[in-house]
Design an enzyme around this catalytic site. Structure first.
Site, PDB file in Angstrom:
ATOM      1  N   ALA A 171    -108.214 113.878 102.890  1.00 42.94           N
ATOM      2  CA  ALA A 171    -107.409 114.099 104.083  1.00 42.94           C
ATOM      3  C   ALA A 171    -106.910 112.734 104.545  1.00 42.94           C
ATOM      4  O   ALA A 171    -107.505 111.710 104.221  1.00 42.94           O
ATOM      5  CB  ALA A 171    -108.254 114.765 105.157  1.00 42.94           C
ATOM      6  N   GLY A 213    -111.190 115.608 101.070  1.00 41.70           N
ATOM      7  CA  GLY A 213    -110.311 116.777 101.140  1.00 41.70           C
ATOM      8  C   GLY A 213    -109.617 117.076  99.814  1.00 41.70           C
ATOM      9  O   GLY A 213    -109.262 118.217  99.542  1.00 41.70           O
ATOM     10  N   GLU A 223    -112.118 118.972  97.869  1.00 41.91           N
ATOM     11  CA  GLU A 223    -112.224 120.287  98.514  1.00 41.91           C
ATOM     12  C   GLU A 223    -111.006 121.155  98.207  1.00 41.91           C
ATOM     13  O   GLU A 223    -111.129 122.357  98.003  1.00 41.91           O
ATOM     14  CB  GLU A 223    -112.407 120.085 100.023  1.00 41.91           C
ATOM     15  CG  GLU A 223    -113.764 119.446 100.336  1.00 41.91           C
ATOM     16  CD  GLU A 223    -113.883 118.929 101.763  1.00 41.91           C
ATOM     17  OE1 GLU A 223    -113.027 118.111 102.162  1.00 41.91           O
ATOM     18  OE2 GLU A 223    -114.818 119.345 102.470  1.00 41.91           O
ATOM     19  N   GLU A 263    -116.960 111.224 102.519  1.00 41.53           N
ATOM     20  CA  GLU A 263    -116.886 111.256 103.985  1.00 41.53           C
ATOM     21  C   GLU A 263    -118.019 110.496 104.644  1.00 41.53           C
ATOM     22  O   GLU A 263    -117.844 109.891 105.708  1.00 41.53           O
ATOM     23  CB  GLU A 263    -116.879 112.707 104.491  1.00 41.53           C
ATOM     24  CG  GLU A 263    -115.591 113.468 104.219  1.00 41.53           C
ATOM     25  CD  GLU A 263    -115.583 114.185 102.884  1.00 41.53           C
ATOM     26  OE1 GLU A 263    -116.451 113.881 102.023  1.00 41.53           O
ATOM     27  OE2 GLU A 263    -114.709 115.046 102.675  1.00 41.53           O
TER      28      GLU A 263
HETATM   29  C1  HXC Z   1    -104.926 107.793 104.152  1.00 38.93           C
HETATM   30  C2  HXC Z   1    -105.063 106.751 102.110  1.00 38.93           C
HETATM   31  C3  HXC Z   1    -106.164 107.560 101.746  1.00 38.93           C
HETATM   32  C4  HXC Z   1    -106.609 108.556 102.682  1.00 38.93           C
HETATM   33  C5  HXC Z   1    -105.744 106.225 100.113  1.00 38.93           C
HETATM   34  N1  HXC Z   1    -104.850 105.940 101.067  1.00 38.93           N
HETATM   35  N2  HXC Z   1    -106.555 107.212 100.498  1.00 38.93           N
HETATM   36  N3  HXC Z   1    -104.473 106.857 103.303  1.00 38.93           N
HETATM   37  N4  HXC Z   1    -105.949 108.605 103.866  1.00 38.93           N
HETATM   38  N5  HXC Z   1    -107.601 109.384 102.405  1.00 38.93           N
HETATM   39  C6  HXC Z   1    -103.807 104.931 101.035  1.00 38.93           C
HETATM   40  C7  HXC Z   1    -104.365 103.532 101.232  1.00 38.93           C
HETATM   41  O1  HXC Z   1    -104.553 103.272 102.596  1.00 38.93           O
HETATM   42  C8  HXC Z   1    -103.256 102.694 100.635  1.00 38.93           C
HETATM   43  O2  HXC Z   1    -102.198 102.616 101.559  1.00 38.93           O
HETATM   44  C9  HXC Z   1    -102.768 103.537  99.463  1.00 38.93           C
HETATM   45  O3  HXC Z   1    -103.194 104.888  99.755  1.00 38.93           O
HETATM   46  C10 HXC Z   1    -103.377 103.128  98.137  1.00 38.93           C
HETATM   47  O4  HXC Z   1    -104.794 103.123  98.263  1.00 38.93           O
HETATM   48  P1  HXC Z   1    -105.706 101.820  97.922  1.00 38.93           P
HETATM   49  O5  HXC Z   1    -106.939 101.944  98.687  1.00 38.93           O
HETATM   50  O6  HXC Z   1    -104.919 100.590  98.067  1.00 38.93           O
HETATM   51  O7  HXC Z   1    -105.967 102.072  96.360  1.00 38.93           O
HETATM   52  P2  HXC Z   1    -107.251 101.644  95.517  1.00 38.93           P
HETATM   53  O8  HXC Z   1    -107.684 100.255  95.898  1.00 38.93           O
HETATM   54  O9  HXC Z   1    -106.899 101.934  94.097  1.00 38.93           O
HETATM   55  O10 HXC Z   1    -108.437 102.612  95.964  1.00 38.93           O
HETATM   56  C11 HXC Z   1    -108.345 103.994  95.740  1.00 38.93           C
HETATM   57  C12 HXC Z   1    -109.444 104.761  96.535  1.00 38.93           C
HETATM   58  C13 HXC Z   1    -109.311 104.365  98.040  1.00 38.93           C
HETATM   59  C14 HXC Z   1    -110.815 104.392  96.019  1.00 38.93           C
HETATM   60  C15 HXC Z   1    -109.190 106.243  96.324  1.00 38.93           C
HETATM   61  O11 HXC Z   1    -107.946 104.518  98.438  1.00 38.93           O
HETATM   62  C16 HXC Z   1    -110.162 105.191  98.950  1.00 38.93           C
HETATM   63  O12 HXC Z   1    -111.357 104.996  99.042  1.00 38.93           O
HETATM   64  N6  HXC Z   1    -109.529 106.127  99.694  1.00 38.93           N
HETATM   65  C17 HXC Z   1    -110.207 106.913 100.690  1.00 38.93           C
HETATM   66  C18 HXC Z   1    -111.019 107.970 100.027  1.00 38.93           C
HETATM   67  C19 HXC Z   1    -111.726 108.819 101.081  1.00 38.93           C
HETATM   68  O13 HXC Z   1    -112.526 108.309 101.859  1.00 38.93           O
HETATM   69  N7  HXC Z   1    -111.418 110.110 101.100  1.00 38.93           N
HETATM   70  C20 HXC Z   1    -111.991 111.005 102.053  1.00 38.93           C
HETATM   71  C21 HXC Z   1    -111.103 111.037 103.236  1.00 38.93           C
HETATM   72  S1  HXC Z   1    -111.850 111.950 104.527  1.00 38.93           S
HETATM   73  P3  HXC Z   1    -101.450 101.213 101.869  1.00 38.93           P
HETATM   74  O14 HXC Z   1    -100.493 101.593 102.967  1.00 38.93           O
HETATM   75  O15 HXC Z   1    -102.511 100.238 102.251  1.00 38.93           O
HETATM   76  O16 HXC Z   1    -100.794 100.888 100.558  1.00 38.93           O
HETATM   77  C22 HXC Z   1    -111.539 113.505 104.149  1.00 38.93           C
HETATM   78  C23 HXC Z   1    -111.975 114.401 105.218  1.00 38.93           C
HETATM   79  C24 HXC Z   1    -112.390 115.726 104.727  1.00 38.93           C
HETATM   80  O17 HXC Z   1    -110.999 113.888 103.172  1.00 38.93           O
HETATM   81  C25 HXC Z   1    -112.858 116.520 105.857  1.00 38.93           C
HETATM   82  C26 HXC Z   1    -113.814 115.858 106.746  1.00 38.93           C
HETATM   83  C27 HXC Z   1    -113.335 115.619 108.111  1.00 38.93           C
END
Ligand code: HXC
Length: 257
Positions: free
Chosen positions: A65, A108, A111, A131
């Site tokens: 998400a 997400g 999911e 998360e």
């Molecule tokens: C918003 C996101 C994002 C996310 C990546 N991006 N995941 N933006 N929400 N979930 C964006 C980054 O900010 C970045 O934007 C661009 O995508 C590229 O990502 P990087 O991090 O630069 O890439 P990389 O270094 O290759 O790392 C990839 C990754 C990392 C390991 C997947 O992006 C990451 O950890 N993402 C978050 C994963 C996460 O925590 N997902 C769960 C979300 S919570 P810019 O603008 O900087 O280029 C969720 C909630 C579910 O899903 C329900 C519970 C409430």
């Protein structure tokens, strides 16, 4: 229809929905989910379509998400908006939905893949519920569907640490149906969808409903439900055609009626 965050293409009886925010690794924001749910329901209502495919990009199915969209919201805002409840509408899709996962399927994104009926993973696929690292639990069924898919021990470990598992671990755990090389993902999923779409639409709908019953009812009730669905199939033209074709040693021609 014109969508900003997804693309839809149709080939025969198979429709493919592509998530299209590659710059954000397909982070699922409100707009994308609204468009995805609407497109999926539109295709579900279309009698000319039998199977849906959901795909991301080569780098990410979806990295979760959209964290930036959620970050500053309060408890009462999240509660009042009933954040993520709209995603549940995907569980009302009656046609088989295949997730083609390459790269990240996190939070997400994992999911969303689990809201589909079959997951096919490219070798690059990474699944996880990170998360915990954000100070929240999964919010779109991750703790429930992952546990049903891979069992308590692995689900606990993954949800409590946020560790990612690769495609082969996901396959061994029972989360994904099969693993394929990245450059063959599109073709393999296309062939899988075609194989399903060649069957009677009524049979596909019935079978999906029956399998899903296994998760929602006691065994005896599920078996009773399946038995009635089996009986009801004898009212369809496609059952007559399927059995006549077998007896006549020819391929069936289903009318999906
Ligand atoms: C918003 C996101 C994002 C996310 C990546 N991006 N995941 N933006 N929400 N979930 C964006 C980054 O900010 C970045 O934007 C661009 O995508 C590229 O990502 P990087 O991090 O630069 O890439 P990389 O270094 O290759 O790392 C990839 C990754 C990392 C390991 C997947 O992006 C990451 O950890 N993402 C978050 C994963 C996460 O925590 N997902 C769960 C979300 S919570 P810019 O603008 O900087 O280029 C969720 C909630 C579910 O899903 C329900 C519970 C409430």
């Amino acid at each position: 229809a014109d969508y900003e965050t997804i693309a839809v293409r149709i080939a025969g009886r198979v429709a493919t929905i592509t998530l299209r925010r590659p710059e954000a690794l397909n982070a699922l924001n409100l707009r994308m989910m609204r468009e995805l749910v609407e497109a999926a329901h539109r295709l579900d209502d279309d009698r000319a379509i039998s199977v849906l495919i959901l795909e991301g990009s080569a780098r990410a199915f979806a990295a979760g998400a959209d964290i930036k969209e959620m970050a500053d919201r309060s408890y009462s805002e999240m509660y009042l908006a009933d954040w993520f409840t709209a995603w549940d509408r995907l569980t009302a899709i009656r046609k088989p939905m295949i997730a083609a996962v390459a790269g990240y399927a996190l939070g997400g994104g994992c999911e969303l893949a689990m809201l589909c009926d079959v997951i096919v993973a490219a070798q690059s696929a990474r699944f996880g519920q990170p998360e915990v690292k954000l100070g929240i639990p999964p919010g779109i069924g991750g703790s429930q569907r992952l546990t049903r898919a891979v069992g308590k021990a692995k689900a606990m470990e993954l949800c409590l640490t946020g560790r990612m598992m690769d495609a082969h671990e996901a396959e061994r755990g029972g989360l994904v149906a099969r693993v394929v090389p990245d450059d063959e993902l599109g073709r393999e999923v296309g062939e899988l969808a075609e194989a399903m779409a060649a069957a009677s639409l009524a049979a596909l709908l019935t079978i999906k409903e029956c399998v899903n019953r296994a998760f929602e009812t006691p065994l005896a009730e599920g078996v009773r439900f399946e038995r009635r669905a089996f009986h009801a199939a004898f009212a369809t033209a496609d059952q007559k055609e399927g059995m006549a074709a077998f007896a006549g040693k020819r391929p069936p021609v289903f009318t999906h009626g």
